[in-house]
Design a protein around this motif. Structure first.
Motif, mmCIF file in Angstrom:
data_model
loop_
_atom_site.group_PDB
_atom_site.id
_atom_site.type_symbol
_atom_site.label_atom_id
_atom_site.label_comp_id
_atom_site.label_asym_id
_atom_site.label_seq_id
_atom_site.Cartn_x
_atom_site.Cartn_y
_atom_site.Cartn_z
ATOM 1 N N THR A 232 0.850 6.779 -7.452
ATOM 2 C CA THR A 232 0.330 7.489 -6.910
ATOM 3 C C THR A 232 0.646 9.208 -7.028
ATOM 4 O O THR A 232 0.280 10.123 -7.906
ATOM 5 C CB THR A 232 -0.664 6.953 -6.603
ATOM 6 O OG1 THR A 232 -1.254 6.206 -6.608
ATOM 7 C CG2 THR A 232 -2.502 8.370 -6.929
ATOM 8 N N ALA A 233 1.383 8.910 -5.817
ATOM 9 C CA ALA A 233 1.772 11.135 -6.071
ATOM 10 C C ALA A 233 3.012 11.005 -5.979
ATOM 11 O O ALA A 233 4.085 12.005 -6.625
ATOM 12 C CB ALA A 233 2.152 10.792 -4.699
ATOM 13 N N THR B 105 1.013 -1.357 0.291
ATOM 14 C CA THR B 105 -0.136 0.058 0.388
ATOM 15 C C THR B 105 0.952 1.180 -0.043
ATOM 16 O O THR B 105 -0.002 2.230 -0.468
ATOM 17 C CB THR B 105 -0.199 -0.189 1.274
ATOM 18 O OG1 THR B 105 -1.511 -1.322 0.970
ATOM 19 C CG2 THR B 105 -1.270 1.390 1.722
ATOM 20 N N LEU C 20 0.706 4.375 -2.728
ATOM 21 C CA LEU C 20 0.532 5.528 -2.915
ATOM 22 C C LEU C 20 1.626 6.578 -3.015
ATOM 23 O O LEU C 20 1.473 7.271 -3.513
ATOM 24 C CB LEU C 20 0.607 5.280 -1.140
ATOM 25 C CG LEU C 20 -0.718 4.817 -0.496
ATOM 26 C CD1 LEU C 20 -1.537 5.031 0.523
ATOM 27 C CD2 LEU C 20 -2.524 5.899 -0.797
#
Length: 247
Positions: free
Chosen positions: A54-55, A47, A51
């Motif tokens: 994605t950032a 996870t 994340l």
């Protein structure tokens, strides 16, 4: 960052298991603590990686994540004390596995730590906090505390600040509870700080001592709160006394 930390592993390696994980700014077993309102940040490296991807923080060939040529390098500050140093070094090691370059700066004393926090010359700070027995955290997390207080991250959340302001003006826990619930919701949404663990202290007692119950310890003397009920094992013994000898 939170999902990239194995707090259970940190407690095992640094504290030999003598710590309790929990979420949020309140200690478990205190009345404002609400685990149902808080996100449980268990160790989830997949996870964390998703994340970060994605950032826009992609892993480079050297293993360190970067965005538009800027590496994900964090200034981590901690006191140069055995437990703090060990915990900080473990955090650096764990984050490195997620491609985060945490650069540790050890500070010699509490004065230097306070100056660093007040000047906000850091990205992440490892700080040990002894929370007050009252749930009033206005001096830690209100907007005013960013200037006159200990809101060192500069968390600027109007709703949280107003909830803390309202809660501290009441006495009855039942009347205060809704305001601290509102505060916890804002805290969980923004996560200005991540709690690592609560210390656990083990007390050794002789097996002859009975009736010992040690609850929450706010001050060292609190471990003796139930002293009046402690007792030592004993048994009745009948002793035959010799008759008095006549002179």
């Amino acid at each position: 960052l939170a999902y990239g930390l194995d707090r259970a592993g940190l407690v095992d390696r640094v504290l030999n298991g003598q710590g309790v994980e929990f979420e949020g700014p309140y200690l478990p077993d205190t009345w404002p603590y609400r685990s149902d309102l808080l996100t449980a940040y268990t160790y989830q490296p997949e996870t964390a990686a998703a994340l970060l991807d994605t950032a826009g923080w992609a892993r480079g060939q050297d293993g360190v994540r970067a965005s538009e040529g800027t590496p994900l390098a964090l200034r981590l500050v901690a006191l140069d004390q055995p437990e703090h140093r060990a915990a900080a070094e473990e955090i650096v090691r764990q984050w490195a596995e997620s491609g985060i370059d945490a650069r540790l700066t050890l500070l010699p004393g509490i004065d230097e730590l306070r100056q660093t926090l007040a000047g906000r010359n850091y990205d992440v700070a490892l700080v040990e906090i002894a929370p007050p027995s009252d749930p009033d955290l206005y001096d830690f997390w209100s907007q005013e505390a960013t200037v006159r207080g200990q809101n060192f991250p500069g968390w600027n959340n109007r709703r949280a600040s107003e909830a803390l302001e309202a809660g501290r003006q009441l006495f009855d826990p039942a009347e205060r509870a809704p305001y601290y619930e509102a505060f916890l919701r804002q805290f969980d949404a923004d996560l200005p700080a991540l709690t690592l663990y609560q210390h656990v202290t083990a007390y050794a007692l002789h097996d002859s001592v009975q009736g010992v119950e040690i609850g929450r310890v706010w001050h060292p003397r609190d471990r003796y709160t139930s002293l009046a009920s402690w007792f030592i094992n004993y048994r009745d013994v009948t002793v035959a006394c010799p008759p008095e000898t006549a002179n």
